[in-house]
Design an enzyme around this catalytic site. Structure first.
Site, PDB file in Angstrom:
ATOM      1  N   HIS A  18     -11.493  12.509   1.043  1.00 42.80           N
ATOM      2  CA  HIS A  18     -11.530  11.142   1.526  1.00 42.80           C
ATOM      3  C   HIS A  18     -11.413  10.985   3.034  1.00 42.80           C
ATOM      4  CE1 HIS A  18     -11.022   6.862   1.400  1.00 42.80           C
ATOM      5  NE2 HIS A  18      -9.803   6.907   1.914  1.00 42.80           N
ATOM      6  N   PHE A  54       0.852  -1.195   0.000  1.00 42.22           N
ATOM      7  CA  PHE A  54       0.000   0.000   0.000  1.00 42.22           C
ATOM      8  C   PHE A  54       0.883   1.238   0.000  1.00 42.22           C
ATOM      9  CE2 PHE A  54      -4.517   1.018   0.617  1.00 42.22           C
ATOM     10  CZ  PHE A  54      -5.094  -0.184   0.246  1.00 42.22           C
ATOM     11  N   ARG A  63      -2.354  10.780   6.153  1.00 48.73           N
ATOM     12  CA  ARG A  63      -2.458   9.403   6.637  1.00 48.73           C
ATOM     13  C   ARG A  63      -2.033   8.413   5.559  1.00 48.73           C
ATOM     14  NH1 ARG A  63      -6.431   5.268   5.845  1.00 48.73           N
ATOM     15  NH2 ARG A  63      -7.782   6.675   4.691  1.00 48.73           N
ATOM     16  N   GLU A  68      -7.040   1.929  -3.096  1.00 51.33           N
ATOM     17  CA  GLU A  68      -5.613   1.878  -3.392  1.00 51.33           C
ATOM     18  C   GLU A  68      -5.145   0.424  -3.549  1.00 51.33           C
ATOM     19  OE1 GLU A  68      -3.544   4.706  -0.950  1.00 51.33           O
ATOM     20  OE2 GLU A  68      -1.814   3.381  -0.849  1.00 51.33           O
ATOM     21  N   GLN A  91      -7.476  14.723   3.599  1.00 48.67           N
ATOM     22  CA  GLN A  91      -6.832  13.927   2.541  1.00 48.67           C
ATOM     23  C   GLN A  91      -7.711  13.770   1.309  1.00 48.67           C
ATOM     24  OE1 GLN A  91      -6.126   9.414   3.043  1.00 48.67           O
ATOM     25  NE2 GLN A  91      -4.100  10.307   3.006  1.00 48.67           N
ATOM     26  N   LEU A 100     -14.971   5.628  -4.152  1.00 52.83           N
ATOM     27  CA  LEU A 100     -13.581   5.191  -4.100  1.00 52.83           C
ATOM     28  C   LEU A 100     -13.286   3.933  -4.896  1.00 52.83           C
ATOM     29  CD1 LEU A 100     -11.024   6.154  -2.595  1.00 52.83           C
ATOM     30  CD2 LEU A 100     -11.356   4.201  -1.114  1.00 52.83           C
ATOM     31  N   HIS A 148      -8.039  11.457  -1.937  1.00 55.60           N
ATOM     32  CA  HIS A 148      -7.601  10.159  -2.448  1.00 55.60           C
ATOM     33  C   HIS A 148      -7.486  10.266  -3.957  1.00 55.60           C
ATOM     34  CE1 HIS A 148      -7.438   5.909  -3.249  1.00 55.60           C
ATOM     35  NE2 HIS A 148      -7.500   5.616  -1.967  1.00 55.60           N
ATOM     36  N   ARG A 165      -0.663   9.258  -0.580  1.00 61.24           N
ATOM     37  CA  ARG A 165      -1.803   9.833  -1.299  1.00 61.24           C
ATOM     38  C   ARG A 165      -1.651  11.311  -1.604  1.00 61.24           C
ATOM     39  NH1 ARG A 165      -6.306   6.439   2.050  1.00 61.24           N
ATOM     40  NH2 ARG A 165      -5.733   4.493   1.022  1.00 61.24           N
TER      41      ARG A 165
HETATM   42  C1  LIG Z   1     -14.645   4.329   0.683  1.00 59.39           C
HETATM   43  C2  LIG Z   1     -13.646   4.240   1.795  1.00 59.39           C
HETATM   44  C3  LIG Z   1     -12.683   3.251   1.782  1.00 59.39           C
HETATM   45  C4  LIG Z   1     -11.749   3.175   2.810  1.00 59.39           C
HETATM   46  N1  LIG Z   1     -10.819   2.178   2.781  1.00 59.39           N
HETATM   47  C5  LIG Z   1      -9.957   2.044   3.809  1.00 59.39           C
HETATM   48  C6  LIG Z   1      -9.037   0.963   3.875  1.00 59.39           C
HETATM   49  O1  LIG Z   1      -8.986   0.117   2.999  1.00 59.39           O
HETATM   50  N2  LIG Z   1      -8.213   0.897   4.944  1.00 59.39           N
HETATM   51  C7  LIG Z   1      -8.245   1.801   5.950  1.00 59.39           C
HETATM   52  O2  LIG Z   1      -7.477   1.670   6.898  1.00 59.39           O
HETATM   53  N3  LIG Z   1      -9.114   2.832   5.927  1.00 59.39           N
HETATM   54  C8  LIG Z   1      -9.980   2.959   4.894  1.00 59.39           C
HETATM   55  N4  LIG Z   1     -10.861   4.004   4.892  1.00 59.39           N
HETATM   56  C9  LIG Z   1     -10.954   4.877   6.062  1.00 59.39           C
HETATM   57  C10 LIG Z   1     -11.634   4.127   7.199  1.00 59.39           C
HETATM   58  O3  LIG Z   1     -12.597   3.260   6.672  1.00 59.39           O
HETATM   59  C11 LIG Z   1     -12.306   5.038   8.188  1.00 59.39           C
HETATM   60  O4  LIG Z   1     -11.447   6.079   8.578  1.00 59.39           O
HETATM   61  C12 LIG Z   1     -12.718   4.284   9.454  1.00 59.39           C
HETATM   62  O5  LIG Z   1     -13.406   3.098   9.109  1.00 59.39           O
HETATM   63  C13 LIG Z   1     -13.560   5.167  10.331  1.00 59.39           C
HETATM   64  O6  LIG Z   1     -14.118   4.404  11.360  1.00 59.39           O
HETATM   65  P1  LIG Z   1     -14.913   5.123  12.525  1.00 59.39           P
HETATM   66  O7  LIG Z   1     -15.333   4.044  13.447  1.00 59.39           O
HETATM   67  O8  LIG Z   1     -14.098   6.227  13.060  1.00 59.39           O
HETATM   68  O9  LIG Z   1     -16.175   5.812  11.822  1.00 59.39           O
HETATM   69  P2  LIG Z   1     -17.328   5.317  10.831  1.00 59.39           P
HETATM   70  O10 LIG Z   1     -17.173   3.918  10.392  1.00 59.39           O
HETATM   71  O11 LIG Z   1     -17.453   6.359   9.786  1.00 59.39           O
HETATM   72  O12 LIG Z   1     -18.615   5.356  11.737  1.00 59.39           O
HETATM   73  C14 LIG Z   1     -19.166   6.558  12.234  1.00 59.39           C
HETATM   74  C15 LIG Z   1     -20.351   6.235  13.073  1.00 59.39           C
HETATM   75  O13 LIG Z   1     -20.798   7.412  13.730  1.00 59.39           O
HETATM   76  C16 LIG Z   1     -22.186   7.453  13.729  1.00 59.39           C
HETATM   77  N5  LIG Z   1     -22.604   8.858  13.875  1.00 59.39           N
HETATM   78  C17 LIG Z   1     -22.100   9.952  13.264  1.00 59.39           C
HETATM   79  N6  LIG Z   1     -22.753  11.053  13.661  1.00 59.39           N
HETATM   80  C18 LIG Z   1     -23.679  10.651  14.555  1.00 59.39           C
HETATM   81  C19 LIG Z   1     -24.680  11.319  15.314  1.00 59.39           C
HETATM   82  N7  LIG Z   1     -24.865  12.631  15.244  1.00 59.39           N
HETATM   83  N8  LIG Z   1     -25.471  10.578  16.113  1.00 59.39           N
HETATM   84  C20 LIG Z   1     -25.334   9.226  16.188  1.00 59.39           C
HETATM   85  N9  LIG Z   1     -24.403   8.553  15.498  1.00 59.39           N
HETATM   86  C21 LIG Z   1     -23.594   9.262  14.695  1.00 59.39           C
HETATM   87  C22 LIG Z   1     -22.585   6.810  12.421  1.00 59.39           C
HETATM   88  O14 LIG Z   1     -23.904   6.323  12.495  1.00 59.39           O
HETATM   89  C23 LIG Z   1     -21.548   5.698  12.308  1.00 59.39           C
HETATM   90  O15 LIG Z   1     -22.010   4.550  12.985  1.00 59.39           O
HETATM   91  C24 LIG Z   1     -11.790   4.108   3.860  1.00 59.39           C
HETATM   92  C25 LIG Z   1     -12.750   5.102   3.863  1.00 59.39           C
HETATM   93  C26 LIG Z   1     -13.648   5.191   2.827  1.00 59.39           C
HETATM   94  C27 LIG Z   1     -14.636   6.325   2.856  1.00 59.39           C
END
Ligand SMILES: Cc1cc2nc3c(=O)[nH]c(=O)nc-3n(C[C@H](O)[C@H](O)[C@H](O)COP(=O)(O)OP(=O)(O)OC[C@H]3O[C@@H](n4cnc5c(N)ncnc54)[C@H](O)[C@@H]3O)c2cc1C
Length: 577
Positions: free
Chosen positions: A348, A123, A390, A251, A236, A248, A238, A282
């Protein structure tokens, strides 16, 4: 309004906002200890954006070729353009290996090497194949496995509840107030500990890879509570978003060997990062791509270039990258087995967020004063692990690892403390937001305001920034905030009132977007994802420091007293790939 007037009052040790990898991993940790843990999420848990992650999760397992914790640490620091706090990076790389094996033992179906070990792919910015993966649906399988584990350990779920206010007074958190999206009404969650794991906020841009729910509610709630945000100017882009859609193409495609080419059919990365080519970090690849487009070498002189997978062959594409193949086919009618796929940079990932210490406790100033009972993890947080940029696959690892660490510290805090008192009028802030929209003049609508914000953020706050564009953007945000005051919501319904929900989310977008622009205007250098064409050099003498930003009396106030933690062995040097 009094407490009795809330539809429901809940008293729970640990209340976790967000059901992504960070929230679920924290909830599991608390629940396993026997304490009560509730997850409040505005989307159904498995629809959290984590489920959309494709490429992989980083850990120096050394399953495919030589690797070490030191190498993972150095790559992350270099990738961050030296803004990452190195104590956090060290803790992270040490814990990352456990996090992956724990997932394996929970039953995550990782892709395997021929001899049965967890497979790892290369990666961007990583010096060894370090990304553990399951085809290109890694986030999906991690999230589902964690959700099942949470159910097994009796985590309470409040799905489709939107948090509208944090209950914090005198630097102590006592809970939060949430709107029940399905049935309407406000619920008070009285807690000993609250975790903000609300994810990223790419939805402030028009072209973004982020899910619709990624509206930065958590960071906006923190600002509203009078607390600071950290390093918000670092967002960031992407390099491989599907043209026009922003969706997306992981990568992982380049990890498996895909090329990026311009109108002349050249792999132009040779002119920007000859050693790493398409697998440079990135920020580097997105800038190269945007430069090609700006200088007229986009395809047909237009605003996109190509991601070329053809030479990988049908079998590899369909076995390793099936989702990418489907996305290109379904959205652009491009069959990646036979033709290159149009791509452009897409908003992203948010490096900045809610400041916290190594224990994931939210801090309120540069001295590190802790807000008692308040924690944060995942993309909403800024510890700062990723600094100014990142590396791919470090983010799911960040969410899972610091989610677990948060859960452990929350458990400890719950055991040692009683419930703090709620404010005397806990519902006031949340109720006030709804009342304002229901009694708003209706001279303005939320949808056009959101569109203007998103279009202009894509135009003025993209891969390249400069003072004129940013000042223009700041003016637009102020004007949109002013217009927002006149927004009215006609739908007074209680059940699934999405008109109301979207209007509430827009207030959040308008709030943190201002911090991003103010932070970027103030930072007169280029570092990682923050690139200013008017200040194209990194300036360690003046800017090797974190930004903390508050909203005070309607203005954004900044402080740079929070130093970057730097170890003697990893001194800043020029970043070359
Ligand atoms: C398309 C895509 C592909 C990616 N691929 C990779 C990868 O291959 N490898 C990698 O390491 N990272 C990747 N990333 C980044 C990574 O997926 C995320 O940074 C990470 O999963 C975020 O996890 P999280 O638990 O912080 O938030 P999230 O999974 O975004 O969850 C946020 C949560 O907060 C809740 N929430 C938000 N606001 C409120 C509110 N007001 N009230 C109640 N609930 C709320 C939502 O309901 C949700 O459950 C990718 C991101 C994207 C967008």
């Amino acid at each position: 309004m009094k407490i009795e007037q809330a539809r429901k009052y809940h008293k729970i040790d640990a209340v976790i906002v967000g059901a992504g990898l960070a929230g679920l991993r924290a909830a599991l940790e608390v629940a396993r200890s026997g304490l009560a843990a509730a997850v409040v999420s505005k989307v159904y848990p498995t629809r959290s954006h984590s489920g959309g992650a494709q490429g992989g999760i980083a850990a120096a397992l050394a399953n495919v070729s030589e690797d070490s914790l030191d190498a993972h640490m150095f790559d992350t620091i270099k990738g961050s353009d030296y803004l990452a706090d190195q104590d956090i990076v060290e803790h992270f790389v040490n814990e990352a290996v456990n996090t992956v094996y724990e997932f394996e033992h929970m039953g995550v179906p990782f892709s395997r090497t021929a001899d049965g070990r967890i497979n790892q792919r290369p990666f961007g910015g990583h010096s060894a194949p370090r990304a553990c993966f399951a085809q290109d649906i890694t986030g999906h399988v991690l999230l589902h496995t964690l959700y099942e584990q949470c159910l097994k350990h009796n985590v309470l779920f409040f799905s489709e509840f939107q948090v509208l206010s944090l209950l914090v007074q005198n630097d102590v958190a006592s809970g939060l107030v949430a709107w029940d999206i399905r049935e309407g009404g406000l619920h008070i969650f009285h807690a000993k500990t609250v975790l903000l794991a609300t994810g990223g906020y790419g939805r402030a841009w028009k072209v973004t890879s982020n899910a619709h729910a990624n509206t930065g509610d958590g960071v906006a709630l923190v600002l509203e509570a009078g607390l600071p945000l950290e390093d918000m100017e670092f967002v960031q882009f992407h390099p491989t978003g599907l043209y026009k859609h922003g969706i997306l193409l992981s990568e992982a495609a380049r990890g498996e060997g895909a090329y990026i080419i311009n109108d002349r059919g050249e792999r132009f990365m040779k002119n920007y990062a000859a050693a790493k080519m398409e697998l440079a970090p990135r920020d580097v690849v997105s800038r190269a791509e945007q430069t090609e487009i700006n200088e007229g070498r986009g395809i047909g002189g237009r605003d996109y270039v190509y991601l070329d997978l053809r030479h990988l062959g049908r079998e590899k594409i369909l076995s390793r990258l099936p989702q990418i193949h489907d996305l290109a086919l379904n959205y652009l009618k491009a069959d990646s087995i036979k033709e290159p796929v149009p791509i452009q940079p897409t908003a992203h990932y948010s490096m900045g967020g809610i400041p916290a210490n190594i224990r994931t406790e939210v801090i309120k100033d540069a001295a590190g004063t802790v807000v008692r009972g308040l924690y944060t993890a995942g993309e909403a947080s800024c510890l700062s692990l990723h600094g100014a940029n990142r590396l791919g696959t470090n983010s799911m690892q960040d969410a899972a690892t610091f989610g677990r660490i948060a859960g452990a510290h929350m458990t400890e805090f719950c055991r040692q403390n009683v419930f703090a008192d709620l404010p005397t009028k806990p519902l006031d802030v949340a109720q006030g937001k709804i009342d304002r929209l229901w009694s708003g003049s209706g001279l303005e609508r939320h949808a056009p305001i959101r569109e203007e914000l998103q279009e202009n953020m894509t135009k003025h706050m993209g891969v390249f920034r400069n003072q004129d564009d940013m000042l223009r953007m700041l003016g637009i945000i102020k004007e949109l905030q002013e217009r927002y005051r006149k927004v009215g919501v006609d739908d007074r319904g209680q059940a699934f009132n999405l008109d109301l929900i979207e209007a509430l989310e827009l207030e959040n977008l308008l709030s943190f977007a201002e911090v991003i622009v103010e932070g970027a205007l103030a930072r007169k250098e280029s570092r990682g994802a923050h690139f200013r064409s008017d200040f194209p050099k990194r300036d360690d003498a003046n800017w090797l420091k974190h930004t903390l930003a508050w909203r005070r009396d309607g203005k954004i106030v900044m402080d740079y007293g929070k130093a970057v933690v730097i170890y003697p062995q990893y001194q800043p040097q020029e970043r070359k790939y």
